[in-house]
Design a protein around this motif. Structure first.
Motif, PDB file in Angstrom:
ATOM      1  N   ASP A 225       0.851  -1.191   0.000  1.00 29.86           N
ATOM      2  CA  ASP A 225       0.000   0.000   0.000  1.00 29.86           C
ATOM      3  C   ASP A 225       0.888   1.243   0.000  1.00 29.86           C
ATOM      4  O   ASP A 225       1.709   1.435   0.907  1.00 29.86           O
ATOM      5  N   ASN A 228       0.837   7.600   2.124  1.00 31.92           N
ATOM      6  CA  ASN A 228       0.342   8.987   1.960  1.00 31.92           C
ATOM      7  C   ASN A 228       0.027   9.328   0.502  1.00 31.92           C
ATOM      8  O   ASN A 228       0.355  10.408   0.021  1.00 31.92           O
ATOM      9  N   PHE A 229      -0.601   8.408  -0.146  1.00 37.48           N
ATOM     10  CA  PHE A 229      -0.894   8.602  -1.565  1.00 37.48           C
ATOM     11  C   PHE A 229      -1.882   9.753  -1.781  1.00 37.48           C
ATOM     12  O   PHE A 229      -1.839  10.451  -2.798  1.00 37.48           O
ATOM     13  N   LYS A 230      -2.747   9.942  -0.801  1.00 35.28           N
ATOM     14  CA  LYS A 230      -3.737  11.035  -0.923  1.00 35.28           C
ATOM     15  C   LYS A 230      -3.023  12.376  -1.101  1.00 35.28           C
ATOM     16  O   LYS A 230      -3.449  13.217  -1.890  1.00 35.28           O
ATOM     17  N   ASN A 233      -1.913  12.872  -4.690  1.00 39.64           N
ATOM     18  CA  ASN A 233      -3.052  13.319  -5.512  1.00 39.64           C
ATOM     19  C   ASN A 233      -3.376  14.779  -5.237  1.00 39.64           C
ATOM     20  O   ASN A 233      -3.597  15.555  -6.167  1.00 39.64           O
ATOM     21  N   ASP A 242      -1.853   8.706 -11.025  1.00 44.17           N
ATOM     22  CA  ASP A 242      -1.979   7.516 -11.889  1.00 44.17           C
ATOM     23  C   ASP A 242      -0.612   7.038 -12.374  1.00 44.17           C
ATOM     24  O   ASP A 242      -0.352   5.827 -12.454  1.00 44.17           O
ATOM     25  N   ARG A 264      -3.610  -5.362  -8.839  1.00 38.44           N
ATOM     26  CA  ARG A 264      -3.996  -4.089  -8.199  1.00 38.44           C
ATOM     27  C   ARG A 264      -5.435  -4.294  -7.750  1.00 38.44           C
ATOM     28  O   ARG A 264      -6.326  -4.506  -8.567  1.00 38.44           O
ATOM     29  N   LYS A 339       2.065   0.486   8.765  1.00 37.95           N
ATOM     30  CA  LYS A 339       1.645   1.899   8.648  1.00 37.95           C
ATOM     31  C   LYS A 339       1.798   2.591  10.003  1.00 37.95           C
ATOM     32  O   LYS A 339       2.326   3.703  10.090  1.00 37.95           O
ATOM     33  N   ARG A 343       5.449   3.613   8.482  1.00 43.04           N
ATOM     34  CA  ARG A 343       5.372   3.416   7.023  1.00 43.04           C
ATOM     35  C   ARG A 343       6.744   3.059   6.414  1.00 43.04           C
ATOM     36  O   ARG A 343       7.724   2.990   7.125  1.00 43.04           O
TER      37      ARG A 343
HETATM   38  N1  LIG Z   1      -4.598   8.911  -8.958  1.00 43.99           N
HETATM   39  C1  LIG Z   1      -5.412   7.980  -8.468  1.00 43.99           C
HETATM   40  N2  LIG Z   1      -5.788   8.029  -7.183  1.00 43.99           N
HETATM   41  C2  LIG Z   1      -6.585   7.070  -6.688  1.00 43.99           C
HETATM   42  C3  LIG Z   1      -7.066   6.010  -7.485  1.00 43.99           C
HETATM   43  N3  LIG Z   1      -7.831   5.203  -6.708  1.00 43.99           N
HETATM   44  C4  LIG Z   1      -7.856   5.758  -5.486  1.00 43.99           C
HETATM   45  N4  LIG Z   1      -7.101   6.886  -5.434  1.00 43.99           N
HETATM   46  C5  LIG Z   1      -6.837   7.783  -4.311  1.00 43.99           C
HETATM   47  O1  LIG Z   1      -5.933   7.119  -3.420  1.00 43.99           O
HETATM   48  C6  LIG Z   1      -6.023   7.802  -2.181  1.00 43.99           C
HETATM   49  C7  LIG Z   1      -5.917   6.771  -1.055  1.00 43.99           C
HETATM   50  O2  LIG Z   1      -5.815   7.464   0.127  1.00 43.99           O
HETATM   51  P1  LIG Z   1      -5.860   6.782   1.565  1.00 43.99           P
HETATM   52  O3  LIG Z   1      -6.656   5.504   1.498  1.00 43.99           O
HETATM   53  O4  LIG Z   1      -6.314   7.836   2.545  1.00 43.99           O
HETATM   54  O5  LIG Z   1      -4.396   6.343   1.843  1.00 43.99           O
HETATM   55  P2  LIG Z   1      -3.030   7.136   1.911  1.00 43.99           P
HETATM   56  O6  LIG Z   1      -3.176   8.605   1.716  1.00 43.99           O
HETATM   57  O7  LIG Z   1      -2.120   6.429   0.963  1.00 43.99           O
HETATM   58  O8  LIG Z   1      -2.597   6.903   3.391  1.00 43.99           O
HETATM   59  P3  LIG Z   1      -1.911   5.607   4.017  1.00 43.99           P
HETATM   60  O9  LIG Z   1      -2.366   4.433   3.231  1.00 43.99           O
HETATM   61  O10 LIG Z   1      -2.391   5.570   5.428  1.00 43.99           O
HETATM   62  O11 LIG Z   1      -0.439   5.831   3.942  1.00 43.99           O
HETATM   63  C8  LIG Z   1      -7.337   8.572  -2.178  1.00 43.99           C
HETATM   64  O12 LIG Z   1      -7.045   9.950  -2.264  1.00 43.99           O
HETATM   65  C9  LIG Z   1      -8.015   8.132  -3.477  1.00 43.99           C
HETATM   66  O13 LIG Z   1      -8.773   9.157  -4.066  1.00 43.99           O
HETATM   67  C10 LIG Z   1      -6.656   5.970  -8.862  1.00 43.99           C
HETATM   68  O14 LIG Z   1      -7.003   5.086  -9.632  1.00 43.99           O
HETATM   69  N5  LIG Z   1      -5.831   6.955  -9.307  1.00 43.99           N
END
Ligand SMILES: Nc1nc2c(ncn2[C@@H]2O[C@H](COP(=O)(O)OP(=O)(O)OP(=O)(O)O)[C@@H](O)[C@H]2O)c(=O)[nH]1
Length: 352
Positions: A225, A228-230, A233, A242, A264, A339, A343
């Motif tokens: 996983d 902090n992917f959010k 974005n 993406d 995925r 996490k 992380r």
């Molecule tokens: N660019 C993109 N973003 C996506 C996609 N699917 C989901 N997301 C985003 O991925 C993000 C996942 O965020 P979280 O589940 O809060 O996880 P995180 O920010 O990675 O935090 P942790 O997992 O705790 O480290 C969200 O902002 C979703 O909108 C996709 O296909 N493309």
């Protein structure tokens, strides 16, 4: 993060089981109804007792096939048997003393039915066999029984019609099979990364689990996983998000063997399944993937390249892990720990 998984049905399962069962069941019922009507007409109206008897026998056989298919599901032998019944009825009608020459046009139906019900390989064999019998029967009648009115042109006509019908059936069946394979592939593939999707993973996982149990070897499940992917974005936009997902997928799959699988299964969540490895090797692979993702440098429109990290939860097969959900639950707990502990790390958990 734990998800509930339901039983998987592949496209092949849907097309070749449920669809075929219905077609064979309904086709046999319809065929038996036709034969009942023909048999009654031949018995009471035209007084062709032999034809009426053949049709009545055919009717009973088709009803039995409908019953068997309804009870037990698709069975190629039953289909072949049904085709032989239909071919015999068509053949006996066409070659009998009382039916006009036009009865032989029904021969062309057999290849279509064979291919449709039995698929390309078996369909070709069955239709070639039945066609050969028809042509041989016709040649015999033209030579031995000229009084029946069949001429040499009937032989050419029937041979040509059967040949065309076989060619058309091959083309149709090839097209149908390739469409099914395409749909099946699409149903199992994630469109962004071209990795397996959740459905594809479930299908592969069940096979790998069975193999590992047969070989008495461990199976490892890794949940990856992105961290902090959010934020990525939010700060760089969805398109860059993406690209990060695609680059992560490419980096992770580099370290897997052909027998391993990676999918995925959600936004920035991946699952890898490793076979034929020890705990040490599985953790070494997880570490290589973690490091490869950490070393990625993703170009962004302005500023230095973007860097990302990943947390990985790992578990291995044990006696009480029989289902994908059992594996997933433990690996997900391990991921949660990774996490929570800061992380960009790997946590291995064998059981609760
Ligand atoms: N660019 C993109 N973003 C996506 C996609 N699917 C989901 N997301 C985003 O991925 C993000 C996942 O965020 P979280 O589940 O809060 O996880 P995180 O920010 O990675 O935090 P942790 O997992 O705790 O480290 C969200 O902002 C979703 O909108 C996709 O296909 N493309």
């Amino acid at each position: 993060m734990t998800k509930k998984y339901t039983e998987v049905t592949t496209v092949e399962d849907i097309v070749y089981t449920a669809g075929y069962r219905r077609i064979i069941f309904k086709g046999s019922l319809l065929g038996s109804m036709f034969l009942t009507v023909f048999s009654l007409i031949d018995f009471f109206y035209t007084e062709l007792y032999l034809d009426a008897t053949i049709e009545a026998i055919g009717c009973v056989i088709l009803l039995s096939i409908a019953y068997v298919e309804n009870k037990r599901g698709v069975n190629s032998l039953a289909v072949i048997f049904g085709l032989i019944v239909i071919s015999t009825v068509i053949g006996s009608g066409a070659f009998s003393n009382h039916v006009e020459e036009s009865g032989i046009v029904w021969f062309a139906l057999i290849p279509f039915l064979s291919f449709f019900l039995l698929g390309e390989k078996l369909g070709l064999r069955v239709s070639l066999l039945i066609s050969t019998v028809y042509i041989a029967g016709l040649i015999n009648i033209v030579i031995q029984y000229p009084e029946k009115g069949f001429t040499t042109s009937a032989i050419f006509g029937v041979t040509g019609a059967l040949f065309c019908s076989i060619l058309l059936s091959i083309a149709y069946e090839k097209n149908r099979t390739s469409m099914i394979h395409l749909l099946s592939k699409q149903a199992k593939t994630d469109s962004l990364t071209s990795l397996l999707n959740r459905r594809g993973l479930m299908i592969s996982f069940e096979k790998l689990l069975l193999l590992s149990q047969q070989d008495k070897k461990d199976l490892y499940l890794l949940i990856l996983d992105l961290d902090n992917f959010k934020l990525i974005n939010d700060n760089f936009g969805h398109d860059i998000g993406d690209i990060v997902i695609k680059e992560t997928a490419n980096a992770a799959k580099t370290y897997l063997k052909d027998i391993d699988r990676i999918a995925r299964i959600g936004g920035e969540e991946f699952v890898a399944v490793l076979s034929n490895v020890s705990s040490e090797e599985a953790l070494k692979i997880a570490e290589r993937i973690r490091r490869a993702i950490e070393n990625l440098e993703i170009e962004v429109p302005s500023g230095p390249p973007l860097q990302v990290t990943v947390s990985i939860g790992v578990t291995k097969s044990t006696e009480n892990k029989k289902l994908f959900s059992d594996f997933f639950k433990i690996a997900d707990k391990a991921l949660y720990e990774a996490k929570n502990n800061g992380r960009n790390r790997i946590v291995f958990k064998e059981d609760n």
